[in-house]
Design a protein around this motif. Structure first.
Motif, short mmCIF file in Angstrom:
data_model
loop_
_atom_site.label_atom_id
_atom_site.label_comp_id
_atom_site.label_asym_id
_atom_site.label_seq_id
_atom_site.Cartn_x
_atom_site.Cartn_y
_atom_site.Cartn_z
N GLU A 377 0.90 -1.18 -0.09
CA GLU A 377 -0.07 0.00 -0.04
C GLU A 377 0.92 1.27 0.07
OE1 GLU A 377 -3.94 -1.39 2.37
OE2 GLU A 377 -2.19 -1.00 3.60
N LEU A 378 2.02 1.28 0.84
CA LEU A 378 2.69 2.45 0.58
C LEU A 378 3.44 2.68 -0.62
CD1 LEU A 378 4.54 1.87 4.19
CD2 LEU A 378 2.85 3.52 3.67
N LYS A 379 3.86 1.49 -1.39
CA LYS A 379 4.31 1.80 -2.67
C LYS A 379 3.56 2.26 -3.59
CE LYS A 379 8.05 -2.02 -2.25
NZ LYS A 379 8.17 -3.32 -2.68
N SER A 380 1.92 1.77 -3.59
CA SER A 380 0.96 2.24 -4.48
C SER A 380 0.54 3.72 -4.33
CB SER A 380 -0.14 1.23 -4.37
OG SER A 380 -0.72 1.35 -2.93
N ARG A 381 0.80 4.12 -3.16
CA ARG A 381 0.46 5.54 -2.74
C ARG A 381 1.67 6.56 -2.78
NH1 ARG A 381 -3.40 5.14 2.55
NH2 ARG A 381 -4.62 3.38 2.00
N GLY A 382 2.85 6.14 -3.10
CA GLY A 382 3.95 6.68 -3.39
C GLY A 382 4.59 7.39 -2.06
N ILE A 383 4.14 6.62 -0.99
CA ILE A 383 4.91 7.30 0.37
C ILE A 383 6.36 6.91 0.62
CG2 ILE A 383 4.17 7.48 3.02
CD1 ILE A 383 1.47 6.73 2.20
N ALA A 384 7.21 7.71 0.88
CA ALA A 384 8.32 7.58 1.28
C ALA A 384 8.53 6.86 2.64
CB ALA A 384 9.45 8.63 1.19
N TYR A 385 9.12 5.75 2.79
CA TYR A 385 9.15 5.02 3.98
C TYR A 385 10.34 4.18 4.37
CZ TYR A 385 8.21 0.72 1.16
OH TYR A 385 8.57 -0.21 0.34
N GLU A 386 10.53 3.99 5.54
CA GLU A 386 11.74 2.95 5.95
C GLU A 386 11.17 1.57 6.74
OE1 GLU A 386 14.17 1.22 5.19
OE2 GLU A 386 15.20 3.00 5.05
N VAL A 387 11.99 0.59 6.52
CA VAL A 387 11.39 -0.73 7.03
C VAL A 387 12.40 -1.00 8.47
CG1 VAL A 387 10.92 -3.24 6.79
CG2 VAL A 387 10.50 -1.45 5.03
N GLY A 388 11.52 -1.76 9.60
CA GLY A 388 12.51 -2.29 10.42
C GLY A 388 12.06 -3.52 10.74
N ILE A 389 13.23 -4.52 10.95
CA ILE A 389 12.72 -5.98 10.88
C ILE A 389 13.25 -6.46 12.53
CG2 ILE A 389 13.25 -8.17 10.14
CD1 ILE A 389 11.25 -6.43 8.26
N TYR A 463 9.66 -4.62 19.51
CA TYR A 463 9.17 -3.37 18.93
C TYR A 463 10.62 -2.20 18.92
CZ TYR A 463 4.18 -3.80 18.59
OH TYR A 463 2.91 -4.20 18.32
N LYS A 464 11.40 -2.31 20.16
CA LYS A 464 12.57 -1.59 20.07
C LYS A 464 13.69 -2.02 18.98
CE LYS A 464 13.85 0.78 23.52
NZ LYS A 464 14.43 1.46 24.61
N ILE A 465 13.82 -3.34 18.96
CA ILE A 465 14.81 -3.83 17.91
C ILE A 465 14.22 -3.50 16.74
CG2 ILE A 465 15.80 -6.06 17.00
CD1 ILE A 465 15.28 -7.41 19.83
N ALA A 466 13.18 -3.72 16.11
CA ALA A 466 12.73 -3.16 14.79
C ALA A 466 12.90 -1.76 14.57
CB ALA A 466 11.26 -3.71 14.50
N ALA A 467 12.52 -0.94 15.70
CA ALA A 467 12.51 0.58 15.65
C ALA A 467 14.08 0.98 15.37
CB ALA A 467 12.06 1.16 16.82
N LEU A 468 14.84 0.28 16.06
CA LEU A 468 16.30 0.68 15.82
C LEU A 468 16.91 0.32 14.67
CD1 LEU A 468 17.47 -0.57 19.31
CD2 LEU A 468 17.79 1.88 18.32
N ASP A 469 16.40 -0.92 14.11
CA ASP A 469 16.69 -1.31 12.73
C ASP A 469 16.35 -0.32 11.65
OD1 ASP A 469 17.64 -3.35 10.82
OD2 ASP A 469 15.62 -3.72 10.38
N ALA A 470 15.21 0.26 11.81
CA ALA A 470 14.82 1.36 10.91
C ALA A 470 15.47 2.55 11.27
CB ALA A 470 13.33 1.57 11.08
N TRP A 471 15.88 2.98 12.13
CA TRP A 471 16.43 4.07 12.75
C TRP A 471 17.89 4.41 12.02
CZ3 TRP A 471 20.97 5.17 15.64
CH2 TRP A 471 21.19 6.48 15.88
N ASN A 472 18.59 2.78 12.10
CA ASN A 472 19.91 2.74 11.67
C ASN A 472 19.99 3.21 10.18
OD1 ASN A 472 21.41 2.16 13.90
ND2 ASN A 472 20.70 -0.04 13.46
N ARG A 473 18.93 3.10 9.40
CA ARG A 473 18.92 3.41 8.09
C ARG A 473 18.31 4.89 7.59
NH1 ARG A 473 18.08 -2.11 7.90
NH2 ARG A 473 15.83 -1.61 7.96
N MET A 474 17.81 5.34 8.70
CA MET A 474 16.98 6.73 8.33
C MET A 474 17.80 7.97 8.25
SD MET A 474 13.36 6.14 10.37
CE MET A 474 12.46 7.58 9.94
N PRO A 475 17.62 8.84 7.54
CA PRO A 475 18.72 10.06 7.45
C PRO A 475 18.57 10.77 8.85
CG PRO A 475 16.98 10.25 5.88
CD PRO A 475 16.64 9.08 6.75
N LYS A 476 19.59 10.98 9.34
CA LYS A 476 19.82 11.95 10.80
C LYS A 476 19.86 13.45 10.67
CE LYS A 476 20.63 7.79 12.38
NZ LYS A 476 20.32 6.83 11.25
#
Length: 476
Positions: A377-389, A463-476
């Motif tokens: 859904e995010l791709k179809s709407r053109g929303i810029a996003y990051e993933v945390g696993i 939740y914290k592990i996935a959030a940190l995973d996303a944070w590591n790749r997000m612009p600071k």
């Protein structure tokens, strides 16, 4: 106006109520209680001998009870430590499943009957049908008819399994999802036609009991409303434990042999021979005998009633419908809220705006739960996003529990850092999802998960592990 004494109706005549609810499943019970708490006189008409509807007798509660029984008796949750051959009980049969099922259903019905009595909601056992816009004729179990009238009527009759003509249902070797729990047994092998929520839940439950299972689905994909990465992981898990999943192929015919075994012939010529076949490809609204022509309503080809999605009014303003009979999402949780909203609107009680997102729970083995937007859904709407696993095996609690699989996927907006969706596969997914649901509806951001402390050791740490995973790749 009829007196609200909490007793069953006993005589003929034209009894009048503020609200008649046809069906006592999740939507019906919640609507009845809500209307009663507003001081309205309420009658619930239920076609079964006891209240509860499909949810209590053949749907949500029985299937989840079977799931829990299967996991406990098979030792499924301990196999991460003790190996795939570990079992709490070596020979598990239908009686083992039925003992817990009977106790659970009796408790559910008793609680609901007490709730109706406490709120002075009157009940009538019998099949209800419209004989006029405000009149319902109830055919009682003794064959007599009683006509009752209400200013407002709510239809919550649920659904019935779809029975195609080319499937020879007999309730023993060839069954639908209702018959699956009426007299539960453990077959030596099982074929499931239909990889929707119901089919997948039963397929994985019996697979956990070490029953060889084949799932047949004419579509190329399953559970399309769930994030595809979660489904890919799920299918890998099922195939890894030996389940056969045949996608993109239909069923040509189903034949029951003299020995009771069932041969399913696929459109590509292959055959599947099993001791039992479960047909779980679709359900239809239980509206065929409601006499809707007498109140000005019609249904679609699957017996479903169209409603206003905000008020649950039908095309006839004083008649409402809620629950599975109106179609997707057909969840017990959402049906309850639909019934409550319908009752509030019917009697003029203002409601706050509904939360934007609600969770879905699929009680397969392993569980799947999801809330918010998925990656497609995010791709179809053109929303810029990051993933945390986060993998459950990355948590200390996961190690303690012996988990080798299970994952959490979180999606965040690159622009605002807001949480956009949470998707979980694995043990406890349907419980864990509510943390993500709260943050999502409160418009929380990635920072909530980074800055807050979670109990240790818990699976919620994911939740914290996935959030940190996303944070590591997000612009600071």
């Amino acid at each position: 106006m009829a007196s609200r004494r909490g007793a069953r109706l006993s005589g003929g005549g034209m009894d009048k109520f503020d609200l008649i609810v046809i069906g006592s499943g999740p939507a019906g019970r919640r609507a009845a209680v809500q209307a009663a708490k507003l001081g309205r006189s309420v009658l619930v008409v239920e076609g079964r001998r006891r209240v509860g509807g499909v949810s209590v007798h053949t749907g949500t509660i029985p299937s989840k009870t079977l799931r829990e029984t299967a996991l406990n008796l098979s030792g499924w949750r301990e196999r991460g430590f003790y190996g795939h051959s570990y079992r709490v009980k070596q020979d598990i049969g239908g009686e083992d499943l039925n003992i817990r099922l009977a106790k659970t259903l009796e408790h559910e019905v008793t609680v609901l009957e007490h709730q109706f009595h406490r709120n002075k909601i009157r009940t009538m056992v019998g099949a209800g049908r419209f004989v006029g816009p405000h009149e319902i004729c109830v055919r009682r179990t003794d064959g007599s008819d009683v006509v009752v009238r209400a200013e407002r009527i709510l239809i919550c009759v649920g659904t019935v399994p779809h029975h195609p003509d080319n499937v020879p249902f007999d309730g023993v070797s060839v069954v639908d999802s209702d018959a699956m729990v009426e007299v539960p047994r453990v077959p030596r092998s099982l074929c499931v036609i239909g990889a929707g929520v119901i089919g997948i839940e039963y397929a994985t439950i019996f697979s956990a009991l070490d029953v060889p299972v084949t799932v047949i689905e004419p579509r190329e994909t399953i559970l399309d409303f769930v994030d595809r990465e979660i489904i890919d992981e799920f299918i890998h898990d099922l195939r890894d434990r030996g389940m056969s999943i045949r996608l993109g192929v239909g069923v040509e015919k189903v034949e029951r042999g003299p020995d009771g075994w069932v041969t399913t012939t696929l459109a590509d010529g292959r055959t599947v021979r099993t001791e039992m076949l479960l047909h779980a490809a679709g359900r239809s609204g239980a509206t065929a005998d409601l006499g809707l022509e007498h109140c000005g309503l019609a249904t679609d080809s699957r017996g479903r009633i169209t409603v206003d999605p905000k008020t649950f009014q039908t095309a006839v303003p004083h008649i409402y419908a809620a629950g599975d009979v109106i179609g997707f999402p057909s969840l017990a949780s959402t049906s309850m809220e639909q019934g409550r909203i319908a009752a509030c609107h019917a009697f003029g009680l203002p409601l706050p705006p509904a939360p934007q997102y609600f969770p879905y729970g699929i009680y397969a083995v392993p569980e799947i739960s999801t809330v918010g937007l998925n990656e497609q859904e995010l791709k179809s709407r053109g929303i810029a996003y990051e993933v945390g696993i986060a993998r459950f095996r990355e948590t200390s609690r996961g190690h303690i529990m012996g988990l080798h699989s299970g994952m959490m996927k979180m999606l965040f907006s690159l622009k605002t850092r807001r949480l956009l969706g949470v998707h979980i596969l694995g043990e406890g997914a349907t419980e864990l999802i509510h943390i993500g649901q709260a943050v999502l509806n409160l418009k929380g951001t990635l920072d909530y998960f980074i800055e807050n402390t979670f109990n240790f050791p818990t699976l919620a740490e994911a939740y914290k592990i996935a959030a940190l995973d996303a944070w590591n790749r997000m612009p600071k």
